[in-house]
Structures are given as structure tokens and as C-alpha cells.
Design an enzyme around this catalytic site. Structure first.
Site, PDB file in Angstrom:
ATOM      1  N   ASP A 189       0.835  -1.205   0.000  1.00 29.36           N
ATOM      2  CA  ASP A 189       0.000   0.000   0.000  1.00 29.36           C
ATOM      3  C   ASP A 189       0.873   1.259   0.000  1.00 29.36           C
ATOM      4  OD1 ASP A 189      -2.310   1.441   0.033  1.00 29.36           O
ATOM      5  OD2 ASP A 189      -2.715   1.172   2.161  1.00 29.36           O
ATOM      6  N   GLY A 248       0.590   5.391  -4.477  1.00 30.23           N
ATOM      7  CA  GLY A 248       0.072   6.699  -4.881  1.00 30.23           C
ATOM      8  C   GLY A 248       0.591   7.796  -3.965  1.00 30.23           C
ATOM      9  N   ARG A 249       0.574   7.535  -2.646  1.00 27.15           N
ATOM     10  CA  ARG A 249       1.035   8.564  -1.704  1.00 27.15           C
ATOM     11  C   ARG A 249       2.543   8.801  -1.820  1.00 27.15           C
ATOM     12  NH1 ARG A 249      -1.907   5.899   3.200  1.00 27.15           N
ATOM     13  NH2 ARG A 249      -2.212   4.332   1.564  1.00 27.15           N
ATOM     14  N   ARG A 300       0.867   9.289 -10.109  1.00 24.91           N
ATOM     15  CA  ARG A 300       0.669   8.024  -9.391  1.00 24.91           C
ATOM     16  C   ARG A 300       1.308   6.833 -10.102  1.00 24.91           C
ATOM     17  NH1 ARG A 300      -3.220   7.552  -5.565  1.00 24.91           N
ATOM     18  NH2 ARG A 300      -3.704   5.433  -6.190  1.00 24.91           N
ATOM     19  N   ASN A 352     -10.391  -2.584  -6.420  1.00 23.90           N
ATOM     20  CA  ASN A 352      -9.552  -1.625  -7.156  1.00 23.90           C
ATOM     21  C   ASN A 352     -10.101  -1.248  -8.539  1.00 23.90           C
ATOM     22  OD1 ASN A 352      -6.350  -2.849  -5.843  1.00 23.90           O
ATOM     23  ND2 ASN A 352      -7.667  -1.194  -5.135  1.00 23.90           N
ATOM     24  N   ARG A 359     -11.135   2.425  -9.270  1.00 27.79           N
ATOM     25  CA  ARG A 359     -10.193   3.527  -9.533  1.00 27.79           C
ATOM     26  C   ARG A 359     -10.431   4.107 -10.917  1.00 27.79           C
ATOM     27  NH1 ARG A 359      -4.656   2.502  -6.465  1.00 27.79           N
ATOM     28  NH2 ARG A 359      -5.629   1.791  -4.550  1.00 27.79           N
ATOM     29  N   ARG A 398      -5.550  -2.201   8.569  1.00 26.38           N
ATOM     30  CA  ARG A 398      -6.655  -3.022   8.036  1.00 26.38           C
ATOM     31  C   ARG A 398      -6.096  -4.227   7.319  1.00 26.38           C
ATOM     32  NH1 ARG A 398      -8.287   2.219   6.403  1.00 26.38           N
ATOM     33  NH2 ARG A 398      -7.198   2.110   4.421  1.00 26.38           N
ATOM     34  N   GLU A 430       1.142 -13.322  12.198  1.00 26.49           N
ATOM     35  CA  GLU A 430       1.545 -12.132  12.937  1.00 26.49           C
ATOM     36  C   GLU A 430       1.420 -10.941  11.986  1.00 26.49           C
ATOM     37  OE1 GLU A 430       2.335 -11.942  16.121  1.00 26.49           O
ATOM     38  OE2 GLU A 430       2.034 -14.094  16.354  1.00 26.49           O
TER      39      GLU A 430
HETATM   40  C1  FPP Z   1      -1.419   0.220  -3.746  1.00 30.60           C
HETATM   41  O1  FPP Z   1      -0.994   1.551  -3.738  1.00 30.60           O
HETATM   42  C2  FPP Z   1      -0.824  -0.533  -4.844  1.00 30.60           C
HETATM   43  C3  FPP Z   1      -1.443  -1.066  -5.949  1.00 30.60           C
HETATM   44  C4  FPP Z   1      -2.882  -0.922  -6.225  1.00 30.60           C
HETATM   45  C5  FPP Z   1      -0.687  -1.822  -6.954  1.00 30.60           C
HETATM   46  C6  FPP Z   1       0.332  -2.741  -6.353  1.00 30.60           C
HETATM   47  C7  FPP Z   1       1.067  -3.463  -7.392  1.00 30.60           C
HETATM   48  C8  FPP Z   1       2.349  -3.844  -7.313  1.00 30.60           C
HETATM   49  C9  FPP Z   1       3.202  -3.544  -6.145  1.00 30.60           C
HETATM   50  C10 FPP Z   1       2.997  -4.580  -8.415  1.00 30.60           C
HETATM   51  C11 FPP Z   1       2.480  -5.971  -8.712  1.00 30.60           C
HETATM   52  C12 FPP Z   1       3.408  -6.642  -9.593  1.00 30.60           C
HETATM   53  C13 FPP Z   1       3.369  -7.771 -10.365  1.00 30.60           C
HETATM   54  C14 FPP Z   1       4.474  -8.719 -10.293  1.00 30.60           C
HETATM   55  C15 FPP Z   1       2.360  -8.074 -11.369  1.00 30.60           C
HETATM   56  P1  FPP Z   1      -2.120   2.640  -3.809  1.00 30.60           P
HETATM   57  O2  FPP Z   1      -2.319   3.020  -5.229  1.00 30.60           O
HETATM   58  O3  FPP Z   1      -3.332   2.121  -3.114  1.00 30.60           O
HETATM   59  O4  FPP Z   1      -1.470   3.808  -3.018  1.00 30.60           O
HETATM   60  P2  FPP Z   1      -2.274   4.926  -2.195  1.00 30.60           P
HETATM   61  O5  FPP Z   1      -3.044   4.196  -1.126  1.00 30.60           O
HETATM   62  O6  FPP Z   1      -1.178   5.771  -1.645  1.00 30.60           O
HETATM   63  O7  FPP Z   1      -3.152   5.638  -3.175  1.00 30.60           O
END
Ligand code: FPP
Length: 249
Positions: free
Chosen positions: A29, A32-33, A42, A77, A80, A203, A216
Site C-alpha cells: 500500500d 500513490g502517496r 501516481r 480496485n 479507480r 486493516r 503475525e
Molecule cells: C497500492 O498503492 C498498490 C497497488 C494498487 C498496486 C500494487 C502493485 C504492485 C506492487 C505490483 C504488482 C506486480 C506484479 C508482479 C504483477 P495505492 O495506489 O493504493 O497507493 P495509495 O493508497 O497511496 O493511493
């Protein structure tokens, strides 16, 4: 997958090998931030998020942790903006295509879990190819939860079991935890011992609800792209301090 590989390659001496988690799950998580805090779009955060995940996979492998599961895209998601969802789908597809050769060389067995049939066809093809090609690899088990929701996973398991009962293949009294687990997406993967969530949210967000029963939980304020070996080291130190009683005294 080379960045940071020279840093802390050996298991840090303050960690006990016999107390390492066998399976680590991560809620990635804060992409974006992370980007916003730097005045960047982002999508750059998501790109850096992929780098962080690759580094963590390499680190788990280096330190002898046998399984890593990452929450890449939840069933929620889709809500979005379309451009962001499209970007993520294209990113996943590109990463898979680019990394397959290296995953083969490093003996990674990749698996995707979630409702994969709702993903774009071209991504589904890349997913099937990567799972098929790495199926017999005996290195780290890397699971990517994509269009994943734990409630949906549990419901589809219930439906599959109900069908078997209806067909007379299973008696209701035969349904035990092992039967149930065989119908989850994660069949054959041990439950996570440690669940890490970045960016400070407290969460579990519909992630592996059945499987984390005794995990854990470790939460760090770091945004996902900043989750590096040092952060992981801290998480493992905290984990090794925990007294895991599994409901006993
Ligand atoms: C959450 O940050 C992140 C995601 C929705 C995407 C996560 C994906 C990856 C780390 C890569 C996956 C890779 C493979 C191998 C296919 P957010 O956008 O929710 O951030 P925010 O809460 O700050 O807005």
C-alpha cells in the site's frame, strides 16, 4: 531484478534462521502517496512498487524464506479511474513478460490467485504462460493476488464444495479444514506466518482472510516503494520477538 542485490545479501546476523517465517504476505500500500509526496504522477509510484516487490522477492530468496504472496490488485480496485486501472493491467503484463526468463533462471514458481477470468485477455494469456512455464520450478513460491478478494475466494470454495455434496461426491460431515483449504485459490501453499502492510493503515482489506488466522501482523509507516531490505529486516526482527502461541498458553 538486480537493484539492491548487493545490499544485505546474507541473512543479517541478528536474525535466527530457524525462526524465519516460511511464508510472508504483503499488502503493498502507498504507491500513490509515495508519488504524491514527491510531486510525481501516481503511475510512477506503481512502477516503483513493482521494483520494491522484485527486490523483496529476491531478498526472501536470499534469506531462505520459501513463499511470498503480494496483494497487487483487489476486487475493489476496479473502482479507480479507468486510466489507472488500464495502466496497472498493462504494467502487470509488461512486468510478467520481461521477468519470466529471470524467474526461470532463479527457479521462482509464480502463481496468480483471484478471479482471473475478469482480467484483460492479453494479461490472462501472460499469466497462464508464466504459471505454466514456472510450474515445475522448486525455488521460492511467489503468489500474486490479482482481482483478488478473500470473501469471494471463500464463497467460490463454498460453492465448489456444495456442488460436490449435491453430486454425492462428499458428505457434509466430511467437510473439515483440510477439505476447505483444498478449494481455496491458495491450495498447496502454507498459511502466511507474517502479514506486512505498508503505509500505516491498520486493516487487512479482504486479503487472505482464512489463511491469516494465526499470522503475525506487522504494519510500517513506510510507503510500499520505500519498503527495502532494511525495512524487511526490521519487520523480521519484530516478528522474531513475537510469542506465537496459536491459541495455547
Ligand atoms: C497500492 O498503492 C498498490 C497497488 C494498487 C498496486 C500494487 C502493485 C504492485 C506492487 C505490483 C504488482 C506486480 C506484479 C508482479 C504483477 P495505492 O495506489 O493504493 O497507493 P495509495 O493508497 O497511496 O493511493
Amino acid at each position: 531484478m538486480t537493484a539492491q542485490h548487493t545490499e544485505l545479501q546474507e541473512l543479517p546476523p541478528d536474525l535466527k534462521r530457524e525462526l524465519l517465517p516460511k511464508h510472508v504476505a504483503v499488502i503493498c500500500d502507498g504507491n500513490g502517496r509515495w508519488a504524491k509526496s514527491r510531486g510525481l504522477p501516481r503511475f510512477i509510484g506503481h512502477q516503483r512498487g513493482v521494483d520494491a516487490l522484485k527486490n523483496l522477492l529476491r531478498c526472501c530468496d536470499d534469506w531462505g524464506i520459501g513463499a511470498l504472496t503480494a496483494y497487487a490488485f483487489s476486487t475493489e480496485n476496479w473502482g479507480r479511474p479507468t486510466e489507472e486501472v488500464d495502466f496497472l493491467m498493462t504494467l502487470f503484463q509488461r512486468v510478467l513478460r520481461q521477468e519470466l526468463r529471470e524467474m526461470m533462471e532463479e527457479n521462482v514458481q509464480i502463481r496468480f490467485v483471484g478471479n482471473l477470468s475478469a482480467l484483460p485477455g492479453s494479461l490472462q494469456e501472460e499469466i497462464s504462460r508464466s504459471m505454466e512455464e514456472t510450474r515445475n520450478n522448486r525455488g521460492i513460491k511467489f503468489t500474486v493476488a490479482t482481482n483478488y478478494g478473500a470473501r469471494q475466494e471463500i464463497l467460490q470454495a463454498c460453492r465448489a464444495i456444495a456442488h460436490k455434496v449435491q453430486q454425492g461426491l462428499l458428505e457434509p460431515d466430511e467437510i473439515d479444514e483440510a477439505t476447505f483449504e483444498r478449494h481455496l485459490y491458495t491450495e498447496g501453499i502454507c498459511d502466511p506466518d507474517l502479514l506486512i502492510r505498508t503505509s500505516g493503515e491498520m486493516r487487512v482489506s479482504n486479503f487472505l482472510l482464512w489463511q491469516i488466522a494465526y499470522a503475525e501482523i506487522y504494519i510500517t509507516e513506510a510507503f510500499w516503494p520505500d519498503f527495502n531490505r532494511n525495512e524487511f529486516h526490521r519487520a523480521l526482527c519484530a516478528y522474531q520477538q513475537r510469542d506465537r502461541r496459536f491459541g495455547k498458553v
